[in-house]
Design an enzyme around this catalytic site. Structure first.
Site, mmCIF file in Angstrom:
data_model
loop_
_atom_site.group_PDB
_atom_site.id
_atom_site.type_symbol
_atom_site.label_atom_id
_atom_site.label_comp_id
_atom_site.label_asym_id
_atom_site.label_seq_id
_atom_site.Cartn_x
_atom_site.Cartn_y
_atom_site.Cartn_z
ATOM 1 N N LYS A 67 0.947 -1.250 -0.033
ATOM 2 C CA LYS A 67 -0.053 -0.075 -0.057
ATOM 3 C C LYS A 67 0.954 1.250 -0.048
ATOM 4 O O LYS A 67 0.573 2.158 -0.635
ATOM 5 C CB LYS A 67 -0.892 0.047 1.242
ATOM 6 C CG LYS A 67 -2.301 -0.823 1.085
ATOM 7 C CD LYS A 67 -2.997 -0.662 2.335
ATOM 8 C CE LYS A 67 -2.254 -1.345 3.473
ATOM 9 N NZ LYS A 67 -2.858 -2.203 4.465
ATOM 10 N N PHE A 68 1.964 1.353 0.751
ATOM 11 C CA PHE A 68 2.844 2.445 0.889
ATOM 12 C C PHE A 68 4.184 2.439 0.521
ATOM 13 O O PHE A 68 4.943 3.452 0.779
ATOM 14 C CB PHE A 68 2.745 2.662 2.482
ATOM 15 C CG PHE A 68 1.491 3.176 2.869
ATOM 16 C CD1 PHE A 68 0.351 3.909 2.481
ATOM 17 C CD2 PHE A 68 0.874 2.204 3.983
ATOM 18 C CE1 PHE A 68 -0.872 4.161 2.905
ATOM 19 C CE2 PHE A 68 -0.493 2.303 4.279
ATOM 20 C CZ PHE A 68 -1.550 3.551 3.878
ATOM 21 N N GLY A 69 4.654 1.280 0.081
ATOM 22 C CA GLY A 69 6.002 1.181 -0.336
ATOM 23 C C GLY A 69 6.398 0.028 -1.163
ATOM 24 O O GLY A 69 5.544 -0.760 -1.437
ATOM 25 N N ARG A 70 7.578 -0.149 -1.582
ATOM 26 C CA ARG A 70 8.162 -1.124 -2.111
ATOM 27 C C ARG A 70 9.238 -2.166 -1.375
ATOM 28 O O ARG A 70 9.523 -1.772 -0.508
ATOM 29 C CB ARG A 70 8.880 -0.659 -3.505
ATOM 30 C CG ARG A 70 7.911 -0.250 -4.477
ATOM 31 C CD ARG A 70 8.697 0.389 -5.576
ATOM 32 N NE ARG A 70 7.937 1.375 -6.566
ATOM 33 C CZ ARG A 70 7.115 0.807 -7.367
ATOM 34 N NH1 ARG A 70 7.309 -0.620 -7.876
ATOM 35 N NH2 ARG A 70 6.562 1.236 -8.098
ATOM 36 N N VAL A 71 9.330 -3.427 -1.798
ATOM 37 C CA VAL A 71 9.984 -4.209 -0.926
ATOM 38 C C VAL A 71 11.170 -4.765 -2.110
ATOM 39 O O VAL A 71 10.624 -5.443 -3.124
ATOM 40 C CB VAL A 71 9.076 -5.512 -0.465
ATOM 41 C CG1 VAL A 71 10.201 -6.290 0.479
ATOM 42 C CG2 VAL A 71 8.081 -4.897 0.581
ATOM 43 N N TYR A 105 13.922 -12.526 4.705
ATOM 44 C CA TYR A 105 13.256 -12.691 3.450
ATOM 45 C C TYR A 105 12.424 -13.991 3.427
ATOM 46 O O TYR A 105 13.115 -15.018 3.738
ATOM 47 C CB TYR A 105 14.529 -12.776 2.569
ATOM 48 C CG TYR A 105 14.241 -13.191 1.110
ATOM 49 C CD1 TYR A 105 13.147 -13.066 0.174
ATOM 50 C CD2 TYR A 105 14.874 -14.272 0.470
ATOM 51 C CE1 TYR A 105 12.881 -12.965 -0.786
ATOM 52 C CE2 TYR A 105 14.741 -14.599 -0.772
ATOM 53 C CZ TYR A 105 13.632 -14.223 -1.369
ATOM 54 O OH TYR A 105 13.394 -14.591 -2.707
ATOM 55 N N ASP A 154 -5.259 -7.758 11.078
ATOM 56 C CA ASP A 154 -5.551 -7.873 9.667
ATOM 57 C C ASP A 154 -4.704 -9.079 9.215
ATOM 58 O O ASP A 154 -4.084 -9.169 8.214
ATOM 59 C CB ASP A 154 -4.608 -6.526 9.054
ATOM 60 C CG ASP A 154 -4.969 -6.280 7.756
ATOM 61 O OD1 ASP A 154 -6.018 -6.832 7.124
ATOM 62 O OD2 ASP A 154 -4.207 -5.521 6.977
ATOM 63 N N LYS A 211 -5.078 -12.243 6.770
ATOM 64 C CA LYS A 211 -5.687 -12.494 5.527
ATOM 65 C C LYS A 211 -4.421 -13.113 4.222
ATOM 66 O O LYS A 211 -3.303 -12.749 4.910
ATOM 67 C CB LYS A 211 -6.178 -11.054 4.795
ATOM 68 C CG LYS A 211 -5.156 -10.117 4.677
ATOM 69 C CD LYS A 211 -5.688 -8.724 4.062
ATOM 70 C CE LYS A 211 -4.638 -7.644 4.100
ATOM 71 N NZ LYS A 211 -5.203 -6.533 3.285
ATOM 72 N N GLU A 245 -3.118 -12.293 1.923
ATOM 73 C CA GLU A 245 -1.934 -11.509 1.310
ATOM 74 C C GLU A 245 -1.103 -10.951 2.441
ATOM 75 O O GLU A 245 0.081 -10.746 2.015
ATOM 76 C CB GLU A 245 -2.707 -9.880 0.796
ATOM 77 C CG GLU A 245 -3.603 -10.090 -0.104
ATOM 78 C CD GLU A 245 -4.888 -10.419 0.322
ATOM 79 O OE1 GLU A 245 -5.289 -11.123 1.126
ATOM 80 O OE2 GLU A 245 -5.861 -9.818 -0.626
ATOM 81 N N ASN A 246 -1.213 -11.152 3.681
ATOM 82 C CA ASN A 246 -0.137 -10.837 4.704
ATOM 83 C C ASN A 246 0.501 -12.259 5.172
ATOM 84 O O ASN A 246 1.061 -12.247 6.210
ATOM 85 C CB ASN A 246 -1.150 -10.291 5.987
ATOM 86 C CG ASN A 246 -1.394 -8.559 5.539
ATOM 87 O OD1 ASN A 246 -0.763 -8.299 4.599
ATOM 88 N ND2 ASN A 246 -2.250 -8.018 6.204
ATOM 89 N N ASP A 251 3.530 -8.152 8.123
ATOM 90 C CA ASP A 251 2.599 -7.024 8.005
ATOM 91 C C ASP A 251 1.855 -6.583 9.317
ATOM 92 O O ASP A 251 0.822 -7.044 9.452
ATOM 93 C CB ASP A 251 1.824 -6.858 6.771
ATOM 94 C CG ASP A 251 1.370 -5.633 6.268
ATOM 95 O OD1 ASP A 251 1.594 -4.578 7.080
ATOM 96 O OD2 ASP A 251 1.227 -5.281 5.247
ATOM 97 N N THR A 277 -9.448 -5.838 6.377
ATOM 98 C CA THR A 277 -9.896 -6.147 5.197
ATOM 99 C C THR A 277 -11.161 -6.371 5.225
ATOM 100 O O THR A 277 -11.387 -7.357 6.193
ATOM 101 C CB THR A 277 -8.643 -6.755 4.491
ATOM 102 O OG1 THR A 277 -7.515 -6.279 4.951
ATOM 103 C CG2 THR A 277 -9.279 -6.801 3.096
HETATM 104 P P1 AMP Z 1 3.815 -4.996 1.829
HETATM 105 O O1 AMP Z 1 4.160 -3.584 1.858
HETATM 106 O O2 AMP Z 1 4.239 -5.660 3.087
HETATM 107 O O3 AMP Z 1 2.480 -5.459 1.737
HETATM 108 O O4 AMP Z 1 4.712 -6.001 1.003
HETATM 109 C C1 AMP Z 1 4.605 -5.849 -0.483
HETATM 110 C C2 AMP Z 1 4.689 -7.340 -1.016
HETATM 111 O O5 AMP Z 1 6.346 -7.451 -1.117
HETATM 112 C C3 AMP Z 1 4.123 -8.548 -0.476
HETATM 113 O O6 AMP Z 1 2.877 -8.892 -0.889
HETATM 114 C C4 AMP Z 1 5.173 -9.512 -0.695
HETATM 115 O O7 AMP Z 1 4.877 -10.155 -2.076
HETATM 116 C C5 AMP Z 1 6.354 -8.865 -0.806
HETATM 117 N N1 AMP Z 1 7.030 -9.012 0.520
HETATM 118 C C6 AMP Z 1 6.873 -8.164 1.614
HETATM 119 N N2 AMP Z 1 7.759 -8.639 2.444
HETATM 120 C C7 AMP Z 1 8.441 -9.628 2.237
HETATM 121 C C8 AMP Z 1 9.662 -10.554 2.551
HETATM 122 N N3 AMP Z 1 9.861 -10.380 4.053
HETATM 123 N N4 AMP Z 1 9.969 -11.554 1.949
HETATM 124 C C9 AMP Z 1 9.592 -11.801 0.746
HETATM 125 N N5 AMP Z 1 8.676 -10.622 0.025
HETATM 126 C C10 AMP Z 1 8.029 -10.030 0.761
#
Ligand code: AMP
Length: 291
Positions: free
Chosen positions: A36-40, A107, A151, A153, A155-156, A169, A186
């Site tokens: 929602k608010f950033g990239r990983v 990871y 939360d 679900k 996706e988390n 999350d 959600t």
């Molecule tokens: P988030 O901002 O936590 O919703 O993460 C966005 C997306 O990044 C998630 O839906 C996962 O696909 C990927 N992601 C987040 N955290 C991890 C993690 N610790 N290891 C691998 N992928 C991750």
């Protein structure tokens, strides 16, 4: 004098470890996802001799300000950093730069449970029970520390390289000792007390486990509707029905029915979930099930 002070390499390493993290301590790899608010991003830390692979979550300060996320993010990090459980993604630390905040996360090589579920439609009872058992253990640990996730679900939920479930999350989590009123989570996974916006406690996570167990086994959440108000109505009535396909055992339906109970005090406890005959019969005690 101990050997620690006589070893110049170790001294250098200890000095390094005391320094706060910064972006130069990482080699950045491929993007893993967008939230929602950033990239990983996949990343390798260069500070220790082990060069650990981690996931680096980047949140822009602009977003934090735009959505007034400062307190939520601070709370998420403070709660998450103290959680050490095999079924919870570790948060190793965080650091800011002038434009961003970076979270250093364990990871999860296997990616999202959601993706697996969408790929194959629905899970086997063995796999669903293994995930529900792992999740119950993780949530029991959180609840013991007065933390409600709020939360839960697909996706988390992430998977490690072996297929072990990891909760991620903690953006909506809260540490509490009395009941709360904030509306969060959600839509499909909201408990009736959240829809009604009345006080809620730990039992909202148990409701979400019931919704999750249903979605794992049938591939769709139980109160799905074409409109938001339709979903709300179905949740409030606990309008629960079990389709004839795919075929699901009576024991699994029994567990779901004991979790999707309107009166939060009557929902099955996490301990009772772990002792439920469907969990005992189907879940893999290693927490790993890829079938
Ligand atoms: P988030 O901002 O936590 O919703 O993460 C966005 C997306 O990044 C998630 O839906 C996962 O696909 C990927 N992601 C987040 N955290 C991890 C993690 N610790 N290891 C691998 N992928 C991750």
């Amino acid at each position: 004098m101990g050997s620690q002070t006589q070893n110049p390499n170790r001294e250098k390493e200890e000095e390094q470890n005391l320094k706060p993290w910064c972006l130069q301590d990482f080699e950045i790899g491929k993007p893993l996802g967008k939230g929602k608010f950033g990239r990983v991003y996949l990343a390798r830390e260069l500070k220790s001799q082990y060069k650990y692979i981690v996931a680096l979550k980047v949140i822009y300060r602009e977003q934090i300000e735009k959505y007034s996320l400062y307190h939520q993010l601070k709370r998420e990090m403070e709660i998450h950093i103290n959680l050490h459980h095999p079924n919870i993604i570790r948060l190793f630390g965080w650091f800011p730069d002038p434009e961003r905040v970076f979270l250093i996360l364990e990871y999860a090589h296997g990616g999202e449970v959601y993706e697996q579920l969408r790929k194959i439609g629905h899970f086997t009872e063995k796999r669903a029970a293994t995930y529900i058992a792992s999740l119950s253990q993780a949530l029991a640990y959180c609840h013991e520390k007065d933390v409600i996730h709020r939360d839960i679900k697909p996706e988390n939920l992430l998977l490690d390289h072996e297929g072990r479930l990891k909760v991620s999350d903690f953006g909506w989590s809260v540490q509490m000792r009395s009941k709360r009123h904030t509306l969060c989570g959600t839509l499909d996974y909201l408990a009736p007390e959240m829809v009604e916006n009345i006080a809620h406690d730990y039992a909202i996570d148990n409701w979400a486990l019931g919704v999750l167990c249903y979605e794992f086994l049938y591939g769709v959440p139980p109160f799905e509707s074409e409109s938001q108000s339709g979903t709300f109505r179905r949740i409030m009535k606990v309008d629960l029905s079990f389709p004839s396909t795919p075929q699901v055992s009576t024991e699994a339906k029994n567990l779901i029915s004991q979790l999707l109970v309107k009166d939060s005090s009557k929902r099955l406890s996490l301990q009772k979930i772990m002792e439920h005959s469907w969990i005992i019969r189907n879940s893999d005690p290693t927490g790993i099930c890829n079938e």
